[in-house]
Write an enzyme that holds these catalytic residues in place. Structure first.
Site, PDB file in Angstrom:
ATOM      1  N   THR A   1      -8.852   4.699  -1.785  1.00 32.10           N
ATOM      2  CA  THR A   1      -9.436   6.016  -1.843  1.00 32.10           C
ATOM      3  C   THR A   1     -11.020   5.867  -0.983  1.00 32.10           C
ATOM      4  O   THR A   1     -11.341   6.871  -0.184  1.00 32.10           O
ATOM      5  CB  THR A   1     -10.197   6.270  -3.233  1.00 32.10           C
ATOM      6  OG1 THR A   1      -8.718   6.410  -4.070  1.00 32.10           O
ATOM      7  CG2 THR A   1     -10.911   7.188  -3.526  1.00 32.10           C
TER       8      THR A   1
ATOM      9  N   VAL B   1     -17.882  23.354 -19.029  1.00 33.84           N
ATOM     10  CA  VAL B   1     -17.008  24.173 -18.441  1.00 33.84           C
ATOM     11  C   VAL B   1     -15.958  24.305 -19.356  1.00 33.84           C
ATOM     12  O   VAL B   1     -15.256  23.221 -19.665  1.00 33.84           O
ATOM     13  CB  VAL B   1     -16.700  23.799 -17.080  1.00 33.84           C
ATOM     14  CG1 VAL B   1     -15.503  24.786 -16.575  1.00 33.84           C
ATOM     15  CG2 VAL B   1     -17.794  23.970 -15.978  1.00 33.84           C
TER      16      VAL B   1
ATOM     17  N   GLY C   1     -20.741  14.180  -7.578  1.00 34.38           N
ATOM     18  CA  GLY C   1     -21.045  15.519  -7.646  1.00 34.38           C
ATOM     19  C   GLY C   1     -22.232  15.942  -7.063  1.00 34.38           C
ATOM     20  O   GLY C   1     -22.462  16.903  -6.117  1.00 34.38           O
TER      21      GLY C   1
ATOM     22  N   HIS D   1     -45.333  -3.941   9.369  1.00 30.08           N
ATOM     23  CA  HIS D   1     -46.174  -2.697   9.294  1.00 30.08           C
ATOM     24  C   HIS D   1     -46.053  -1.964  10.574  1.00 30.08           C
ATOM     25  O   HIS D   1     -46.450  -2.650  11.808  1.00 30.08           O
ATOM     26  CB  HIS D   1     -47.722  -3.077   9.138  1.00 30.08           C
ATOM     27  CG  HIS D   1     -48.421  -1.892   8.896  1.00 30.08           C
ATOM     28  ND1 HIS D   1     -48.562  -0.741   8.003  1.00 30.08           N
ATOM     29  CD2 HIS D   1     -49.240  -1.278   9.960  1.00 30.08           C
ATOM     30  CE1 HIS D   1     -49.329   0.140   8.449  1.00 30.08           C
ATOM     31  NE2 HIS D   1     -49.664  -0.126   9.559  1.00 30.08           N
TER      32      HIS D   1
ATOM     33  N   THR E   1      -5.291  -1.363  -7.563  1.00 25.97           N
ATOM     34  CA  THR E   1      -4.993  -0.026  -7.487  1.00 25.97           C
ATOM     35  C   THR E   1      -6.073   0.962  -7.330  1.00 25.97           C
ATOM     36  O   THR E   1      -5.746   2.251  -7.404  1.00 25.97           O
ATOM     37  CB  THR E   1      -3.656   0.345  -8.213  1.00 25.97           C
ATOM     38  OG1 THR E   1      -3.859  -0.056  -9.193  1.00 25.97           O
ATOM     39  CG2 THR E   1      -2.536  -0.455  -7.522  1.00 25.97           C
TER      40      THR E   1
ATOM     41  N   ALA F   1     -17.245   0.085  -4.666  1.00 20.06           N
ATOM     42  CA  ALA F   1     -16.323  -0.646  -3.765  1.00 20.06           C
ATOM     43  C   ALA F   1     -16.867  -1.879  -3.559  1.00 20.06           C
ATOM     44  O   ALA F   1     -16.067  -2.930  -3.444  1.00 20.06           O
ATOM     45  CB  ALA F   1     -16.274   0.180  -2.340  1.00 20.06           C
TER      46      ALA F   1
ATOM     47  N   ASP G   1     -11.528  -1.181  -9.756  1.00 20.62           N
ATOM     48  CA  ASP G   1     -11.634   0.017 -10.835  1.00 20.62           C
ATOM     49  C   ASP G   1     -10.935  -0.247 -11.776  1.00 20.62           C
ATOM     50  O   ASP G   1     -10.947   0.637 -12.839  1.00 20.62           O
ATOM     51  CB  ASP G   1     -11.571   1.262  -9.885  1.00 20.62           C
ATOM     52  CG  ASP G   1     -12.490   1.809  -9.009  1.00 20.62           C
ATOM     53  OD1 ASP G   1     -13.609   0.844  -8.910  1.00 20.62           O
ATOM     54  OD2 ASP G   1     -12.404   2.771  -8.344  1.00 20.62           O
TER      55      ASP G   1
ATOM     56  N   GLU H   1       0.917  -1.221   0.127  1.00 19.58           N
ATOM     57  CA  GLU H   1       0.061   0.053   0.171  1.00 19.58           C
ATOM     58  C   GLU H   1       0.929   1.332   0.075  1.00 19.58           C
ATOM     59  O   GLU H   1       1.572   1.182   0.679  1.00 19.58           O
ATOM     60  CB  GLU H   1      -0.687   0.107   1.225  1.00 19.58           C
ATOM     61  CG  GLU H   1      -1.675   1.166   1.472  1.00 19.58           C
ATOM     62  CD  GLU H   1      -2.742   1.611   0.157  1.00 19.58           C
ATOM     63  OE1 GLU H   1      -2.348   2.964  -0.217  1.00 19.58           O
ATOM     64  OE2 GLU H   1      -3.531   0.626  -0.253  1.00 19.58           O
TER      65      GLU H   1
ATOM     66  N   GLY I   1       4.419  -0.154  -5.202  1.00 17.40           N
ATOM     67  CA  GLY I   1       4.748  -1.371  -5.529  1.00 17.40           C
ATOM     68  C   GLY I   1       4.723  -1.277  -7.046  1.00 17.40           C
ATOM     69  O   GLY I   1       3.987  -1.022  -7.881  1.00 17.40           O
TER      70      GLY I   1
END
Length: 472
Positions: free
Chosen positions: A43, A239, A187, A451, A145, A327, A319, A35, A116
């Site tokens: 993250t 933008v 966002g 209920h 990573t 995740a 990812d 790590e 690493g």
């Protein structure tokens, strides 16, 4: 040089990496992790999922105290203590990352801190912050990573005025006006935090809708709810520049926004810009090119059904490979990889990866959207039920939103469930389990729900697929 040899070395200890390491150890493998951060969790735990949820929860309570409690007969005048709120966020992070360190020790996993790099078949070179190197001998390597922030060309993120999600979690004061670039999950979540704490928030999105990829009806209705909360939207816009100008002792940031399809530009004056246009795989400095590990045209590592890359003995999850950057998706892949390496039948059902937006109200989805079913030509039925007609939602004064159940018209098998409303992220689990076992709308409708609960709305939406709702 390390004289230790391992069965598996995992580079990256985010949700995918640390879960993979733990499961591999449970299955009898000798495991090492590498790590680059001083803390584990990647993250997600350090600068993403966990700290953002801490601030989302705290800001929701602040907003409720300001605007919602009066309707319940509770009169209060809350005062924002931002440093204490940020301390709560930091304490939450520390509790989670220290928990992973404990789990590594419990499972006898060897941890290396540093960068690493794959340097040969069965070798990982670790370089720490002082430049000291250690070579790990290993039978298998897992690249976990994660991802990094996607950037706008020509716009520099300084994490002070122009911030990524990382900087947006560290602001030391509430911006007067925040411009959020990107109407995706990150966002909208972080924009919601600062709107509740007092910012004016303007969201600029290139597409003509918010939450790309989610059910379009859900996105349309959810946008209306956010507008009622005070968030402004400029859709179909881009933008083109962000400039900081000095005005006496103050600095003003000017954001130039242009219509996507051409037209007159608009300049928005703000003092905080959040760039949240997505994330990209993080593979820099891993030595993958030299090792011959193939990538696709989006920079993702290509893998087979067993998560092996183009190089034998090197695997990748999370990812850095194709699929939603979530995740829990990475965690499932980590478990599947470990089990495959142990000779078991590790598997991930990619059709049932739930997605959640942790705003208020929450948005949660699993399975096919109505848009996808139409595109695929699937003959389906749709059932909806509003929280306005749910007894618990009324009692809680949380009546915004609805549940939508989509089922195959012929077989009645549930194909998708979409929820906008309170606790949607918790409720989607019921639908996911049902769909994992091939359940039908009738199965859901015939299941007794306590209920009064919010989950009764799911049952009623299932009943609605057959036009037999009870409470509307």
């Amino acid at each position: 040089m390390s004289d230790q040899e391992f069965d598996l070395t995992v580079i990256g200890t985010g949700p995918g990496g640390y879960v993979c390491a733990i499961r591999a150890s449970q299955l009898g493998m000798k495991v090492a992790v590498v790590e680059k951060r001083s803390t584990h969790g990647g993250t997600c735990l350090n600068v993403g999922c966990i700290p953002s949820k801490a601030l989302l929860h705290a800001s929701e309570l602040f907003d409720e105290a300001n605007h919602g409690m009066k309707k319940l007969g509770i009169k209060v005048k809350p005062e924002l203590d931002l440093p204490t709120m940020m301390k709560h966020k930091t304490d939450t992070i520390n509790g989670n990352v220290s928990g992973i360190e404990y789990l590594f020790k419990k499972n006898k996993i060897t941890s290396f801190t540093g960068l690493g790099k794959v340097v040969g078949k069965g070798e990982v070179l670790v370089t720490d912050e002082k430049g000291k190197t250690t070579t790990i001998k290993t039978k298998n390597i897992c690249i976990a990573t994660g991802s990094d922030v996607a950037q706008i060309p020509g716009v520099e993120i300084d994490e002070k005025t122009v911030v990524s999600s990382t900087g947006a979690l560290e602001l030391d004061k509430v911006p007067d006006h925040m411009v959020v670039v990107g109407a995706g999950v990150i966002g909208l979540e972080l924009g919601s935090v600062w709107r509740r704490l007092g910012s004016k928030v303007t969201v600029v999105e290139f597409l003509d809708r918010i939450l790309p990829g989610m059910d379009s009806e859900v996105a349309t209705q959810f946008q209306k709810m956010l507008k009622k909360q005070g968030i402004e939207f400029k859709l179909g816009s881009k933008v083109t520049s962000v400039e900081e100008k000095k005005s006496g002792s103050k600095s003003i940031t000017k954001v130039t926004v242009e219509p996507r399809d051409g037209g007159e530009a608009e300049v928005i004056e703000t003092n905080a810009v959040l760039v949240a246009i997505g994330r990209v795989p993080f593979t820099e400095g891993l030595g993958l090119e030299e090792a011959g590990v193939a990538k696709d045209n989006r920079g993702r590592i290509t893998v087979d059904e067993k998560y092996q890359t183009s190089v034998e003995g090197i695997y990748a999850i999370g990812d850095v490979i194709e699929g939603p950057m979530l995740a829990h998706k990475a965690e499932e892949e980590g478990v599947a990889l470990a089990e495959n390496l142990a000779g078991q039948a590790g598997h991930v059902n990619y059709g049932l990866i739930p997605g959640v937006v942790y705003t208020y109200p929450e948005v949660a989805t699993v399975g096919k959207t109505e848009d996808q079913l139409k595109e695929e030509g699937v003959d389906y039925v749709s059932g909806k039920f509003p929280f306005m007609a749910n007894g618990r939602a009324k009692a809680n004064n949380q009546t915004d939103g609805f549940v939508k159940v989509l089922a195959d018209k012929k077989t009645d098998r549930v194909l998708g469930v979409h929820i906008v409303g309170p606790m949607a992220g918790e409720m989607i689990g019921e639908a996911t389990v049902l769909m994992e076992f091939g359940g039908s709308a009738e199965d859901l409708a015939r299941t007794c729900h306590a209920h009064p609960t919010l989950t009764e709305a799911i049952k009623e939406a299932a009943l609605a697929t057959d036009k037999r709702t009870i409470h509307i």
